[in-house]
Write an enzyme that holds these catalytic residues in place. Sequence first.
Site, short mmCIF file in Angstrom:
data_model
loop_
_atom_site.label_atom_id
_atom_site.label_comp_id
_atom_site.label_asym_id
_atom_site.label_seq_id
_atom_site.Cartn_x
_atom_site.Cartn_y
_atom_site.Cartn_z
N ARG A 7 -25.03 -22.85 6.92
CA ARG A 7 -25.30 -23.48 8.37
C ARG A 7 -26.40 -22.71 9.03
O ARG A 7 -26.71 -21.59 8.49
CB ARG A 7 -23.70 -22.84 9.00
N HIS A 8 -27.03 -23.50 9.99
CA HIS A 8 -28.24 -22.88 10.32
C HIS A 8 -27.82 -21.40 11.23
O HIS A 8 -27.08 -20.95 11.16
CB HIS A 8 -28.66 -23.70 11.78
N GLN A 20 -23.31 -27.05 21.50
CA GLN A 20 -24.60 -27.44 21.39
C GLN A 20 -24.84 -29.11 21.04
O GLN A 20 -25.34 -29.65 21.61
CB GLN A 20 -25.23 -26.84 20.27
N GLU A 81 -25.51 -32.93 13.91
CA GLU A 81 -24.28 -32.30 14.50
C GLU A 81 -23.50 -33.42 15.32
O GLU A 81 -24.13 -34.54 15.66
CB GLU A 81 -24.54 -31.26 15.27
N HIS A 146 -25.13 -28.16 10.43
CA HIS A 146 -24.29 -27.40 11.67
C HIS A 146 -22.72 -27.43 11.23
O HIS A 146 -22.32 -27.86 10.50
CB HIS A 146 -24.62 -28.35 12.70
#
Length: 181
Positions: A7-8, A20, A81, A146
Amino acid sequence: MKLYLVRHGQTSWNQQGIAQGRKNIPLNLTGIQQAQELRDKLKAYHFDYCYASPLARARKTAEIITEGHKVEIVYDELLLERSFGDNEGKHGKELRKNGLDIGDLKLNTGADGVEPVKDVLARADKFLTMIKAKHKTDDTILIVGHGTMLKCLHFAIEGYDDDLDFWSWHMQNCEIYEHEI
């Protein structure tokens, strides 16, 4: 085939609890540091391929953690995402006020323009089918994305049905999770 899901790193919206979705929010300083720390942990790892979401927070995370690895990053829109529609930019507390469970596979709601969860699972299945067809069984693949998309990828690998507790699995920022497929 070995898959490493990442995950970022953190963004200012993650820090504030804001949804987001497809908004192109960059990493904050903490997110950059998280990615650098993960890069250092992954120095001894070998990756044959790297796929990442084209959104800035995943792109930058992928660029940082692959430093020192001779691997090209392929940006794939299947890894975008989940769209949270009208809820993007709103605090998570606001999303829960409407009483809808956007992770309920039976309800599979698209309320407020939210991408239905089964559509995200279908994208995850499509991505898995593509990499299985494109790569050898002994390849090691890094996938940077994401929270919700990686959750769907995880469940696409592990299996799911309409009774799935969608909220039972979650990745933290810059967490890495290994799958063998």
